[in-house]
Design an enzyme around this catalytic site. Sequence first.
Site, short mmCIF file in Angstrom:
data_model
loop_
_atom_site.label_atom_id
_atom_site.label_comp_id
_atom_site.label_asym_id
_atom_site.label_seq_id
_atom_site.Cartn_x
_atom_site.Cartn_y
_atom_site.Cartn_z
N LYS A 106 0.87 -1.18 0.00
CA LYS A 106 0.00 0.00 0.00
C LYS A 106 0.90 1.21 0.00
O LYS A 106 2.05 1.15 0.44
CB LYS A 106 -0.88 0.02 1.24
CG LYS A 106 -2.13 0.84 1.09
CD LYS A 106 -3.23 0.05 0.39
CE LYS A 106 -4.52 0.80 0.31
NZ LYS A 106 -5.62 -0.08 -0.08
P1 NAD Z 1 -13.10 7.63 -2.13
O1 NAD Z 1 -12.06 8.65 -1.99
O2 NAD Z 1 -13.70 7.39 -3.46
O3 NAD Z 1 -14.30 7.92 -1.10
C1 NAD Z 1 -14.08 8.14 0.27
C2 NAD Z 1 -15.38 8.59 0.89
O4 NAD Z 1 -15.21 8.66 2.31
C3 NAD Z 1 -15.82 9.99 0.44
O5 NAD Z 1 -17.23 10.00 0.25
C4 NAD Z 1 -15.45 10.87 1.62
O6 NAD Z 1 -16.26 12.05 1.72
C5 NAD Z 1 -15.71 9.91 2.77
N1 NAD Z 1 -15.03 10.31 4.00
C6 NAD Z 1 -13.74 10.65 4.17
N2 NAD Z 1 -13.51 10.98 5.45
C7 NAD Z 1 -14.67 10.82 6.10
C8 NAD Z 1 -15.08 11.00 7.45
N3 NAD Z 1 -14.23 11.42 8.38
N4 NAD Z 1 -16.38 10.74 7.77
C9 NAD Z 1 -17.26 10.33 6.83
N5 NAD Z 1 -16.93 10.13 5.53
C10 NAD Z 1 -15.66 10.39 5.18
O7 NAD Z 1 -12.45 6.29 -1.53
P2 NAD Z 1 -12.85 4.77 -1.85
O8 NAD Z 1 -11.98 4.29 -2.93
O9 NAD Z 1 -14.32 4.66 -1.98
O10 NAD Z 1 -12.36 4.06 -0.51
C11 NAD Z 1 -13.17 4.00 0.65
C12 NAD Z 1 -12.68 2.88 1.54
O11 NAD Z 1 -12.72 1.64 0.82
C13 NAD Z 1 -11.23 3.02 2.03
O12 NAD Z 1 -11.12 2.43 3.30
C14 NAD Z 1 -10.45 2.18 1.03
O13 NAD Z 1 -9.22 1.75 1.52
C15 NAD Z 1 -11.43 1.04 0.83
N6 NAD Z 1 -11.22 0.27 -0.39
C16 NAD Z 1 -11.24 0.89 -1.61
C17 NAD Z 1 -11.07 0.11 -2.75
C18 NAD Z 1 -11.18 0.71 -4.14
O14 NAD Z 1 -11.18 -0.06 -5.09
N7 NAD Z 1 -11.29 2.01 -4.30
C19 NAD Z 1 -10.83 -1.26 -2.65
C20 NAD Z 1 -10.84 -1.85 -1.39
C21 NAD Z 1 -11.03 -1.08 -0.27
#
Ligand code: NAD
Length: 420
Positions: A106
Amino acid sequence: MVKKASVYENVTRQFNKAADLMGLDTDIRKILAKTTNEISINFPVEMDDGHIEMFAGYRVQHNSVLGPYKGGLRYHPKVDLDEVRALATWMTWKSAIVDIPYGGAKGGIQIDPFKYSISELEHITRRFTFALRQYIGPEYDIPAPDVNTNSQIMAWILDTYLSTIPPKERHCSIHVVTGKPVESGGSLGRNKATGQGVVFCIEEWAKDNNFDLNGATYTVQGFGNVGSWAARLLKPHGAKLIAVEDITGAIHNTKGLDPDNLTEFVKEHGGVANYPDSKKIDHKTFLSTEADIFIPAALEGVITGETAPLLNVKLVAEGANGPTNIMGDEILQKRGIHLIPDILCNAGGVMVSYFEWLQNKRSEYWELEEVDAKLHKKITMAYKRVRDTAKKFNTDWRTAAYIVALTRLEKVYKERGIFP
Ligand code: NAD
């Protein structure tokens, strides 16, 4: 006052619990308890007005015994070595659970990306990629999107990486990064893959528990890639989204919020706050909302000793990495709230990243139906492996998921031995 456990300390506790229960080989335990490489890079970038800013970027490579290091890149002010170490370690377990030939890594940059212009973000991304280029590679370590990074950022990483290698290697190196735009070698279905995996897991859970998703209610925290896709893909099941929280605030509507409209709104306004068809609520009220399913899809440490007692749901389906800490886990278990753990529930992203990587290596483009069918088959099998392991060891699902991963890794280490 008791010091709050760091994200990586939580990973260590989860790991120790599973290793103790399954009786993991003590020598292999020593290896898996450590990360392999931890790269910290401070790099300068010229801003639009000509001044220079310094940025801190990280890449942690936890383990590569099953295959190349694999994992996302996060842009967030809270990114630090501890968090990246935890996220890298989870990636190793995740790939092992879903049976794909990847290790765990990561990375990220400690930055609030919303403070920078598009051209500044491009320069920051390119300069970080340039500094990182000797540590990544299509058959060595393959980044992907995570919080605040997307297919555009992957396209800049790809272009920078390809521009720094010999011309003859360029066309066989586009798999240096996944989550690319489709036109630049991305896979159909990658954008929705993590949310799709979350929904496939929820479907299996519903089948196992004779639970009808039609008319079920759900809440989502984080309405970015993972949260918004999970919400949109649950809609055709007849499930009703009643509360959403993101960085701009929390909203509620008992009659239901339309995930497709809300996604369009967020694209336009940058967050869910002030969505017309909703009532504003505070964080505590959001967490206490009575619903059938809660999908945390934002950041770590949301369900803790303090907040787990507030939840009023039957199932937590972890779209985010690490939303529940050890204390939160214990409380959810005591309260009989089911949990599909992150390292299973959000593994759809890395699975379709793997499919993208395979397509690039074979110069193929798969149809969306093929990608979805393969994802469904693999994540359903992983779900069943974890479910059956939980029964066998009479333990919670997170520990069971770890046992599935650790059993596979232990077997490989035992077969290969340790050099020299
Ligand atoms: P993203 O940047 O697209 O979205 C993140 C979201 O979280 C946004 O809506 C943001 O406003 C919200 N957020 C941030 N801080 C916050 C807070 N303090 N309170 C409430 N909401 C908050 O990110 P993503 O890619 O959707 O990733 C989200 C989670 O999923 C992370 O933990 C990431 O590691 C995990 N994840 C993502 C993927 C992927 O393919 N993108 C894969 C596996 C896991």
